[in-house]
Design a protein around this motif. Structure first.
Motif, PDB file in Angstrom:
ATOM      1  N   SER A  77       0.689  -1.031  -0.017  1.00  0.00           N
ATOM      2  CA  SER A  77       0.057   0.029  -0.024  1.00  0.00           C
ATOM      3  C   SER A  77       0.854   1.190  -0.138  1.00  0.00           C
ATOM      4  N   ALA A  78       1.970   1.025   0.609  1.00  0.00           N
ATOM      5  CA  ALA A  78       2.973   2.216   0.593  1.00  0.00           C
ATOM      6  C   ALA A  78       3.561   2.672  -0.904  1.00  0.00           C
ATOM      7  N   SER A  79       3.567   1.627  -1.493  1.00  0.00           N
ATOM      8  CA  SER A  79       4.096   1.654  -2.979  1.00  0.00           C
ATOM      9  C   SER A  79       3.008   2.203  -3.763  1.00  0.00           C
ATOM     10  N   ALA A  80       1.781   1.721  -3.596  1.00  0.00           N
ATOM     11  CA  ALA A  80       0.585   2.147  -4.163  1.00  0.00           C
ATOM     12  C   ALA A  80       0.343   3.731  -3.966  1.00  0.00           C
ATOM     13  N   ARG A  81       0.570   4.057  -2.780  1.00  0.00           N
ATOM     14  CA  ARG A  81       0.568   5.426  -2.417  1.00  0.00           C
ATOM     15  C   ARG A  81       1.505   6.399  -3.083  1.00  0.00           C
ATOM     16  N   THR A 132       2.752   9.910  -7.932  1.00  0.00           N
ATOM     17  CA  THR A 132       3.420  10.312  -8.970  1.00  0.00           C
ATOM     18  C   THR A 132       2.752  10.404  -9.989  1.00  0.00           C
ATOM     19  N   ARG A 133       1.412   9.680 -10.258  1.00  0.00           N
ATOM     20  CA  ARG A 133       0.686   9.856 -11.264  1.00  0.00           C
ATOM     21  C   ARG A 133       0.050  11.303 -11.339  1.00  0.00           C
ATOM     22  N   LYS A 134      -0.583  11.836  -9.907  1.00  0.00           N
ATOM     23  CA  LYS A 134      -0.944  12.923  -9.800  1.00  0.00           C
ATOM     24  C   LYS A 134      -0.108  14.047 -10.122  1.00  0.00           C
TER      25      LYS A 134
END
Length: 105
Positions: free
Chosen positions: A86-90, A95-97
């Motif tokens: 989940s840390a990776s996903a966040r 980054t995408r944002k």
């Protein structure tokens, strides 16, 4: 026929080997090693050169290596803890944002 002679391979097999080698090189494998692995994969898929000696048609093969994709993936993320994932996903979302903000100007 000397070892390494590629005359019995079809054009399609050669294109396939080039394509596979390119993929390896993108992942940082040396050119020579990529080439070697690529031909090994074509051999595994097609059981050697498909051009027959004399007349007759080449035989169709089931392309086993081509069916492997997707099955081998996901091991890395499966062995990580939920918190890690989940840390990776966040981080990815952030980054995408950030990238989206740069793109729309």
């Amino acid at each position: 026929m000397p070892r390494g002679d590629k005359s019995k391979y079809t054009d399609k097999q050669e294109r396939k080997a080039d394509h596979i080698a390119e993929g390896y090189e993108k992942r940082g494998v040396s050119e020579k090693e990529a080439e070697r692995r690529a031909w090994a994969t074509v051999n595994k898929d097609d059981a050697g050169g498909k051009k027959e000696g004399g007349s007759g048609r080449g035989k169709h093969t089931g392309n086993p290596a081509a069916h492997k994709g997707g099955r081998t993936g996901g091991k890395a993320s499966a062995s990580r803890s939920a918190a890690d994932r989940s840390a990776s996903a966040r981080k990815a979302a952030a980054t995408r944002k950030r990238n989206a903000e740069h793109a729309h100007h």
